[in-house]
Design an enzyme around this catalytic site. Sequence first.
Site, PDB file in Angstrom:
ATOM      1  N   ASP A 148       0.835  -1.204   0.000  1.00 13.49           N
ATOM      2  CA  ASP A 148       0.000   0.000   0.000  1.00 13.49           C
ATOM      3  C   ASP A 148       0.868   1.252   0.000  1.00 13.49           C
ATOM      4  O   ASP A 148       1.965   1.263   0.558  1.00 13.49           O
ATOM      5  CB  ASP A 148      -0.908  -0.018   1.239  1.00 13.49           C
ATOM      6  CG  ASP A 148      -2.105   0.915   1.076  1.00 13.49           C
ATOM      7  OD1 ASP A 148      -2.356   1.386  -0.057  1.00 13.49           O
ATOM      8  OD2 ASP A 148      -2.785   1.179   2.080  1.00 13.49           O
ATOM      9  N   GLY A 149       0.345   2.301  -0.638  1.00 14.02           N
ATOM     10  CA  GLY A 149       1.014   3.597  -0.575  1.00 14.02           C
ATOM     11  C   GLY A 149       1.553   4.112  -1.904  1.00 14.02           C
ATOM     12  O   GLY A 149       2.177   5.182  -1.942  1.00 14.02           O
ATOM     13  N   TRP A 186       2.693   8.038  -2.557  1.00 14.46           N
ATOM     14  CA  TRP A 186       4.110   8.222  -2.925  1.00 14.46           C
ATOM     15  C   TRP A 186       4.192   9.129  -4.156  1.00 14.46           C
ATOM     16  O   TRP A 186       5.025  10.030  -4.223  1.00 14.46           O
ATOM     17  CB  TRP A 186       4.720   6.854  -3.215  1.00 14.46           C
ATOM     18  CG  TRP A 186       6.191   6.840  -3.479  1.00 14.46           C
ATOM     19  CD1 TRP A 186       7.195   6.708  -2.568  1.00 14.46           C
ATOM     20  CD2 TRP A 186       6.829   6.939  -4.767  1.00 14.46           C
ATOM     21  NE1 TRP A 186       8.415   6.720  -3.193  1.00 14.46           N
ATOM     22  CE2 TRP A 186       8.226   6.857  -4.544  1.00 14.46           C
ATOM     23  CE3 TRP A 186       6.365   7.083  -6.075  1.00 14.46           C
ATOM     24  CZ2 TRP A 186       9.159   6.918  -5.577  1.00 14.46           C
ATOM     25  CZ3 TRP A 186       7.290   7.144  -7.105  1.00 14.46           C
ATOM     26  CH2 TRP A 186       8.662   7.066  -6.854  1.00 14.46           C
ATOM     27  N   HIS A 224       2.427   3.494  -9.122  1.00 10.98           N
ATOM     28  CA  HIS A 224       2.279   2.054  -9.376  1.00 10.98           C
ATOM     29  C   HIS A 224       3.508   1.514 -10.121  1.00 10.98           C
ATOM     30  O   HIS A 224       3.949   0.394  -9.862  1.00 10.98           O
ATOM     31  CB  HIS A 224       1.002   1.777 -10.176  1.00 10.98           C
ATOM     32  CG  HIS A 224      -0.253   2.101  -9.406  1.00 10.98           C
ATOM     33  ND1 HIS A 224      -0.420   1.740  -8.082  1.00 10.98           N
ATOM     34  CD2 HIS A 224      -1.395   2.752  -9.758  1.00 10.98           C
ATOM     35  CE1 HIS A 224      -1.619   2.149  -7.667  1.00 10.98           C
ATOM     36  NE2 HIS A 224      -2.220   2.775  -8.665  1.00 10.98           N
ATOM     37  N   SER A 248     -10.650  -7.050  -5.192  1.00  9.76           N
ATOM     38  CA  SER A 248     -11.933  -7.013  -5.914  1.00  9.76           C
ATOM     39  C   SER A 248     -12.546  -5.610  -5.834  1.00  9.76           C
ATOM     40  O   SER A 248     -13.256  -5.184  -6.739  1.00  9.76           O
ATOM     41  CB  SER A 248     -12.894  -8.077  -5.372  1.00  9.76           C
ATOM     42  OG  SER A 248     -12.582  -8.476  -4.072  1.00  9.76           O
ATOM     43  N   GLU A 249     -12.226  -4.882  -4.765  1.00  5.27           N
ATOM     44  CA  GLU A 249     -12.761  -3.523  -4.615  1.00  5.27           C
ATOM     45  C   GLU A 249     -12.034  -2.508  -5.511  1.00  5.27           C
ATOM     46  O   GLU A 249     -12.575  -1.451  -5.838  1.00  5.27           O
ATOM     47  CB  GLU A 249     -12.651  -3.064  -3.154  1.00  5.27           C
ATOM     48  CG  GLU A 249     -13.573  -3.794  -2.176  1.00  5.27           C
ATOM     49  CD  GLU A 249     -13.100  -5.227  -1.869  1.00  5.27           C
ATOM     50  OE1 GLU A 249     -11.872  -5.477  -1.879  1.00  5.27           O
ATOM     51  OE2 GLU A 249     -13.967  -6.096  -1.650  1.00  5.27           O
ATOM     52  N   ARG A 293     -12.039   1.866  -8.709  1.00  3.87           N
ATOM     53  CA  ARG A 293     -11.185   3.056  -8.862  1.00  3.87           C
ATOM     54  C   ARG A 293     -11.453   3.713 -10.215  1.00  3.87           C
ATOM     55  O   ARG A 293     -12.049   3.094 -11.108  1.00  3.87           O
ATOM     56  CB  ARG A 293      -9.713   2.659  -8.754  1.00  3.87           C
ATOM     57  CG  ARG A 293      -9.355   2.271  -7.340  1.00  3.87           C
ATOM     58  CD  ARG A 293      -7.873   2.236  -7.133  1.00  3.87           C
ATOM     59  NE  ARG A 293      -7.602   1.992  -5.727  1.00  3.87           N
ATOM     60  CZ  ARG A 293      -6.422   2.102  -5.155  1.00  3.87           C
ATOM     61  NH1 ARG A 293      -5.385   2.475  -5.866  1.00  3.87           N
ATOM     62  NH2 ARG A 293      -6.258   1.866  -3.867  1.00  3.87           N
ATOM     63  N   LEU A 321      10.871 -20.335  -5.334  1.00  8.80           N
ATOM     64  CA  LEU A 321       9.981 -19.409  -4.625  1.00  8.80           C
ATOM     65  C   LEU A 321       8.619 -19.543  -5.283  1.00  8.80           C
ATOM     66  O   LEU A 321       8.507 -19.414  -6.500  1.00  8.80           O
ATOM     67  CB  LEU A 321      10.488 -17.956  -4.769  1.00  8.80           C
ATOM     68  CG  LEU A 321       9.517 -16.861  -4.313  1.00  8.80           C
ATOM     69  CD1 LEU A 321       9.308 -16.917  -2.791  1.00  8.80           C
ATOM     70  CD2 LEU A 321      10.011 -15.469  -4.707  1.00  8.80           C
ATOM     71  N   ARG A 323      -4.908  -2.541   8.927  1.00  7.38           N
ATOM     72  CA  ARG A 323      -6.054  -3.432   8.709  1.00  7.38           C
ATOM     73  C   ARG A 323      -5.702  -4.481   7.667  1.00  7.38           C
ATOM     74  O   ARG A 323      -4.701  -4.371   6.958  1.00  7.38           O
ATOM     75  CB  ARG A 323      -7.296  -2.631   8.319  1.00  7.38           C
ATOM     76  CG  ARG A 323      -7.072  -1.626   7.218  1.00  7.38           C
ATOM     77  CD  ARG A 323      -8.363  -0.862   6.880  1.00  7.38           C
ATOM     78  NE  ARG A 323      -8.063   0.167   5.904  1.00  7.38           N
ATOM     79  CZ  ARG A 323      -7.972   1.463   6.170  1.00  7.38           C
ATOM     80  NH1 ARG A 323      -8.203   1.926   7.376  1.00  7.38           N
ATOM     81  NH2 ARG A 323      -7.676   2.323   5.215  1.00  7.38           N
TER      82      ARG A 323
HETATM   83  C1  FPP Z   1      -1.989   0.128  -3.374  1.00  9.14           C
HETATM   84  O1  FPP Z   1      -1.538   1.449  -3.318  1.00  9.14           O
HETATM   85  C2  FPP Z   1      -1.489  -0.538  -4.566  1.00  9.14           C
HETATM   86  C3  FPP Z   1      -2.252  -1.053  -5.578  1.00  9.14           C
HETATM   87  C4  FPP Z   1      -3.724  -1.003  -5.591  1.00  9.14           C
HETATM   88  C5  FPP Z   1      -1.640  -1.666  -6.770  1.00  9.14           C
HETATM   89  C6  FPP Z   1      -0.463  -2.552  -6.483  1.00  9.14           C
HETATM   90  C7  FPP Z   1       0.360  -2.606  -7.684  1.00  9.14           C
HETATM   91  C8  FPP Z   1       1.718  -2.603  -7.683  1.00  9.14           C
HETATM   92  C9  FPP Z   1       2.533  -2.679  -6.464  1.00  9.14           C
HETATM   93  C10 FPP Z   1       2.447  -2.457  -8.936  1.00  9.14           C
HETATM   94  C11 FPP Z   1       2.620  -3.590  -9.823  1.00  9.14           C
HETATM   95  C12 FPP Z   1       2.470  -4.942  -9.306  1.00  9.14           C
HETATM   96  C13 FPP Z   1       2.789  -6.013 -10.027  1.00  9.14           C
HETATM   97  C14 FPP Z   1       2.537  -7.356  -9.477  1.00  9.14           C
HETATM   98  C15 FPP Z   1       3.417  -5.880 -11.358  1.00  9.14           C
HETATM   99  P1  FPP Z   1      -2.591   2.623  -3.394  1.00  9.14           P
HETATM  100  O2  FPP Z   1      -2.771   2.993  -4.832  1.00  9.14           O
HETATM  101  O3  FPP Z   1      -3.851   2.202  -2.694  1.00  9.14           O
HETATM  102  O4  FPP Z   1      -1.849   3.752  -2.618  1.00  9.14           O
HETATM  103  P2  FPP Z   1      -2.509   4.878  -1.690  1.00  9.14           P
HETATM  104  O5  FPP Z   1      -3.078   4.169  -0.490  1.00  9.14           O
HETATM  105  O6  FPP Z   1      -1.354   5.742  -1.355  1.00  9.14           O
HETATM  106  O7  FPP Z   1      -3.554   5.568  -2.516  1.00  9.14           O
END
Ligand code: FPP
Length: 248
Positions: A19-20, A24, A36, A65-66, A70, A130, A193
């Site tokens: 998350d984050g 970022w 991302h 799923s949620e 976005r 892995l 959470r």
């Molecule tokens: C949550 O951060 C992250 C996601 C919903 C997407 C996760 C995707 C990646 C880590 C990139 C690529 C992954 C792969 C497997 C190639 P957020 O967008 O909810 O961040 P925020 O809480 O700061 O809004």
Amino acid sequence: MPSSSDAGHLPRHLAIIMDGNGRWAERRHRPRTFGHRAGARAVRICIDFCLARGIPALTLFAFSSENWKRPAEEVGALMRLFMRTLDTEVDELARRGVGLRFIGERAAFPQEIRERMARAEAATAGNTGLVLTLAIGYGGRWDIARACRELAAEAAAGRLDPASIDESLLASRLGLAGLPEPDLFIRTGGDMRISNFLLWQLAYTELWFTQTLWPDLDEALLERALSDYARRERRFGLTSAQLAGGGT
Ligand code: FPP
């Protein structure tokens, strides 16, 4: 004092909510999708770390799923990122002994992604250096409901005695069937959470939270999580004395 370098204190399965990414990027006045892409680099660091430390299973929550709710632009960018990553990384992962699995509702994904998922699983099948599971289009409640539906259908068809349904049978129908339950769960980004991740499998997992945003992940942070984990006493409902073999 146990240390994270003792094999016995290494998690056999690490599960992470990454998350984050959005925050970022926003802190850098860049679009969320920039975050991302940086998040994908952190995924590589994490895979390298698990391979180097001999952690045999890693499960990453990449898209819930949620997350379909976005903005369409962000969802589209994530789909393109998943697709590009699968195109560029799978051969290298296969060469390094990584077995790739996906859990989540695949039907919701475009055909071109579903095909890439199936190809990636086939190309890495049997690799045990892995086991990397990507939870995409995943929700813990969805997974449990789906498994129950499957068992109910078998019972209704007369192929399964409802009395035989127990915890281990249900677990064998979940997305992570065959893997040990996660020993350590990490969530970056500051929220404390579970957010509908692995609801069944996290029952006895050690939870570790950090303010660090996912794209800032580095080896030192993972080392810190591992050494905190190594110091924890896991009792699984027993007493400390029982665990030490000293009676009740
Ligand atoms: C949550 O951060 C992250 C996601 C919903 C997407 C996760 C995707 C990646 C880590 C990139 C690529 C992954 C792969 C497997 C190639 P957020 O967008 O909810 O961040 P925020 O809480 O700061 O809004």
